[in-house]
Design an enzyme around this catalytic site. Structure first.
Site, short mmCIF file in Angstrom:
data_model
loop_
_atom_site.label_atom_id
_atom_site.label_comp_id
_atom_site.label_asym_id
_atom_site.label_seq_id
_atom_site.Cartn_x
_atom_site.Cartn_y
_atom_site.Cartn_z
CG ASP A 26 -1.83 1.22 1.27
OD1 ASP A 26 -2.36 1.60 0.21
OD2 ASP A 26 -2.00 1.82 2.35
CB SER A 27 0.16 4.79 -0.65
OG SER A 27 -0.95 4.87 0.23
CE1 TYR A 58 2.69 5.86 -3.22
CE2 TYR A 58 1.41 4.13 -4.27
CZ TYR A 58 2.59 4.56 -3.71
OH TYR A 58 3.66 3.71 -3.64
N GLY A 59 -2.83 9.62 -3.33
CA GLY A 59 -4.01 10.33 -3.84
C GLY A 59 -3.75 11.78 -4.21
CB CYS A 89 -3.10 0.93 -2.64
SG CYS A 89 -3.13 2.71 -2.91
CB THR A 91 -4.93 5.49 -4.89
OG1 THR A 91 -5.86 5.93 -3.89
CG2 THR A 91 -4.48 6.66 -5.71
CB CYS A 199 -9.28 5.06 0.75
SG CYS A 199 -7.61 5.36 1.35
#
Ligand code: DGL
Length: 294
Positions: A26-27, A58-59, A89, A91, A199
């Site tokens: 994940d970010s 990341y968004g 993730c 995104t 999210c």
């Protein structure tokens, strides 16, 4: 969520060992909500978790940056011997799963907002979606709405500031609650009875969200469905781990920043005192960032 079979048979034989780990990425810390569900569903799987916290959220990044990081981390996990990859993730999945599919030869599972379950379950036919701006504007998300929304109206709200709060381990401050109330109140006023947590960071905010919406909204979190999808994918490829005689293997955690918050959240969420290993995963865009004068 989405999954795809390995691209060719020679790749499958290159990763036959059911004892190889599953990579989860994940970010930042959000993918831990997915890791928790995976551990519950597949307790015998060895897991490697990467939090790209140095570059979260990341968004707020451009599409090329997200694709660059997703690919670099996917490749890094494959080099560590991962037999499958969960992009935990929304995104990164929305923006780059197609590219990663082309470039990585291990099976992939991505995540996407639970539009389908929300449309099936909403009685008022109004539902809210909280997700990052990148997810909401992606072609994949628009296609999800077209495919599953049917007669249900979805109020889509970018959750600016929420990922940053979870990354600070803030899941209940006054400031955070005010931010959430600003996002949720208009949904309640429009009659929404269902809220899609689009999210993987947002399940950590469930208590704060509950305080605002009470029982007026059902919360849709897809982490259990993702874990089941991973189980199917591992079985399809014949790489599901055998029962561990010595008990469930302990996941290994990696972070691209110091990892203190990852460790804190692992302790709270998984009740584990885990070491977090700091890792550098260079990529084209981050190399460009570090070569810029200070
Ligand atoms: N957990 C990520 C997601 O599911 C957060 C993205 C971000 O870093 O903004 O979308």
């Amino acid at each position: 969520m989405s999954a795809e079979p390995s691209l060719n048979a020679s790749i499958i034989t290159a990763h036959p060992a059911s004892r190889a780990p599953v990579g989860i990425f994940d970010s930042g810390l959000g993918g831990l909500s997915v890791l928790r569900a995976v551990r519950a569903q597949l307790p015998d799987e060895a897991l490697l978790y990467v939090a790209d916290s140095l570059y979260a959220p990341y968004g707020e990044r451009d599409d090329d940056f997200i694709a660059d990081r997703t690919l670099a981390i996917g490749e890094w996990l494959a080099r560590q011997g991962a037999k499958a990859l969960v992009i935990a993730c929304n995104t990164a999945t929305a923006q780059s799963i197609a590219l990663v599919r082309e470039r990585l030869s291990i099976p992939l599972v991505g995540v996407e907002p639970g539009i389908k379950p929300a449309a099936l379950q909403s009685r008022s036919r109004v539902a809210g979606v909280l997700a990052t701006q990148v997810t909401l504007r992606s072609t994949r998300f628009q296609a999800l709405l077209e495919r599953y929304a049917a007669d249900c109206r979805f109020i889509c709200q970018p959750g600016h500031g929420l990922v940053q709060a979870v990354e600070r381990c803030d899941v209940g401050s006054e400031q955070l609650r005010a931010l959430l109330a600003g996002y949720l109140q208009p949904m309640l006023e429009a009659g929404a009875d269902t809220l899609v947590l689009g999210c993987t960071h947002y399940p950590f905010l469930d208590a704060a969200i509950r305080d605002i919406v009470g029982e007026r909204m059902a919360l849709i979190d897809t982490s259990v469905a993702i874990a089941r999808q991973l189980e199917r994918v591992l079985e399809q490829h014949g790489v599901r781990a055998a029962l561990h005689a010595t008990g469930a293997p302990v996941p290994r955690f990696f972070s691209t920043d110091g990892g203190a918050h990852l460790r804190q959240l692992v302790a709270t969420l998984l009740d584990m005192d885990a070491e977090v290993e700091r890792v550098e995963i260079p990529s084209r865009r981050t190399a460009a960032l570090s070569s810029q004068p200070g």
